[in-house]
Design an enzyme around this catalytic site. Structure first.
Site, mmCIF file in Angstrom:
data_model
loop_
_atom_site.group_PDB
_atom_site.id
_atom_site.type_symbol
_atom_site.label_atom_id
_atom_site.label_comp_id
_atom_site.label_asym_id
_atom_site.label_seq_id
_atom_site.Cartn_x
_atom_site.Cartn_y
_atom_site.Cartn_z
ATOM 1 N N GLU A 1 -5.086 3.752 5.680
ATOM 2 C CA GLU A 1 -4.849 3.538 4.172
ATOM 3 C C GLU A 1 -5.321 4.467 3.251
ATOM 4 O OE1 GLU A 1 -6.311 0.124 0.804
ATOM 5 O OE2 GLU A 1 -5.777 -0.393 2.679
ATOM 6 N N ARG B 1 0.980 -1.242 -0.019
ATOM 7 C CA ARG B 1 0.148 -0.113 -0.107
ATOM 8 C C ARG B 1 0.871 1.247 0.143
ATOM 9 N NH1 ARG B 1 -2.976 -3.381 -1.207
ATOM 10 N NH2 ARG B 1 -5.180 -3.866 -0.150
ATOM 11 N N SER C 1 -11.247 0.760 1.496
ATOM 12 C CA SER C 1 -10.589 0.354 2.916
ATOM 13 C C SER C 1 -10.057 1.719 3.596
ATOM 14 C CB SER C 1 -9.565 -0.544 2.740
ATOM 15 O OG SER C 1 -10.014 -1.846 2.375
#
Length: 308
Positions: free
Chosen positions: A296, A165, A214
């Site tokens: 995130e 990520r 998310s």
């Protein structure tokens, strides 16, 4: 004084309607370049002291209520072309992930993991987005970008620092195109697989709500596969549930009842509501499990000025 452009340059543009969560204050300037040459010339002429923030389609972003003291660069139609050359899929940074997956599948090339990832290719590369066990880093060959100084460059995937990520792109660098290697596949089978992915997503995620995907990364260091490069098997949603935060609210912000790692705007939420609820979740999860969740969703900009 801003440099002349052929695209669109807007002062004080409110950014809320450009983000999926529909929150955020104004950018000092919003620049939508006509093409790569326009982008190069603008950045080359722009005062080096002026901050630049490349913005995709706002799918993974909270812009704070005080806005952004920067030139926000948002790519549009001049940057969304998709072409297939053998086993390579070349996509403009503004092309939507889902569109790239479909075009590749039609040509018998497998980038199906992109089908259910919200947002555009530029953001997917910048975040090393992934789904169903496959990540951008597994397929990316190189990117084309324009540096903060206005130079067009080709950057191999190995130089991007792609990790879970995240990436290590240079500050102010604007991605304009990405080249992927895609395995061959039967178009009908690839289409069937994508339909299954969509059905699975829609049955488990609040796709009809205003969300940014998310909210928190799955914690590092917890693997159920034994693979050294796959250490994110402990799911953030499980920790959020155990902390009693499924459905938690603050103002118009809520942790979704359907999927507790999705932060949603139920209507009328401010960026402060959303970020504040997220920070409360981090606090409660740490108290419950001793694990500190990491955002995130990207949060950028200034808090609003208190005029009292």
């Amino acid at each position: 004084m801003m440099p002349p452009v052929r695209g669109t340059l807007t002062e004080g543009r409110i950014l809320a309607d450009l983000t999926w969560l529909r929150v955020g204050g104004p950018a000092d300037w919003l620049f939508q370049p006509a093409d790569e040459a326009d982008l190069e010339q603008f950045l080359a002429a722009l005062d080096p002291a002026v901050p630049v923030f490349p913005m995709g389609v706002g799918s993974n972003l909270i812009v704070r209520d005080g806005g952004l003291r920067a030139v926000v660069i948002r790519l549009g139609r001049g940057f969304n072309a998709i072409r297939i050359e053998g086993d390579r899929v070349i996509a403009g940074a503004a092309a939507l992930d889902a569109h790239v997956a479909r075009r590749a599948a039609d040509a018998g090339r497998d980038l199906t993991f992109l089908r259910t990832i919200p947002g555009s290719i530029g953001g997917a590369v910048r975040m090393n987005a992934g789904c169903y066990g496959s990540y951008v880093a597994d397929h990316l060959i190189e990117v084309r970008a324009v540096t903060r100084e206005g130079r067009a460059v080709i950057l191999p995937a190995a130089e991007l620092g792609l990790a879970y990520r995240q990436s290590a792109l240079p500050e102010g660098c604007v991605l304009t195109e990405a080249t992927f290697r895609a395995e061959a596949g039967d178009p009908a089978e690839l289409a069937r697989r994508m339909e299954e992915q969509i059905a699975r997503r829609d049955s488990s995620q609040p796709t009809r709500e205003r969300s940014a995907g998310s909210t928190f990364r799955n914690p590092a260091g917890f693997s159920s596969t034994g693979r050294a490069d796959d250490t994110h098997e402990l799911k953030a949603w499980k920790l959020i549930d155990e902390a009693g935060m499924r459905g938690a609210r603050r103002g118009g912000a809520q942790m979704s009842e359907m999927h507790s790692n999705f932060l949603i705007n139920t209507g009328g939420a401010t960026a402060a509501d959303l970020e504040g609820l997220g920070e409360e979740v981090i606090k409660r999860v740490f108290q419950s499990s001793g694990i500190r969740l990491e955002w995130e969703i990207m949060r950028v900009g200034e808090l609003p000025v208190n005029k009292e």
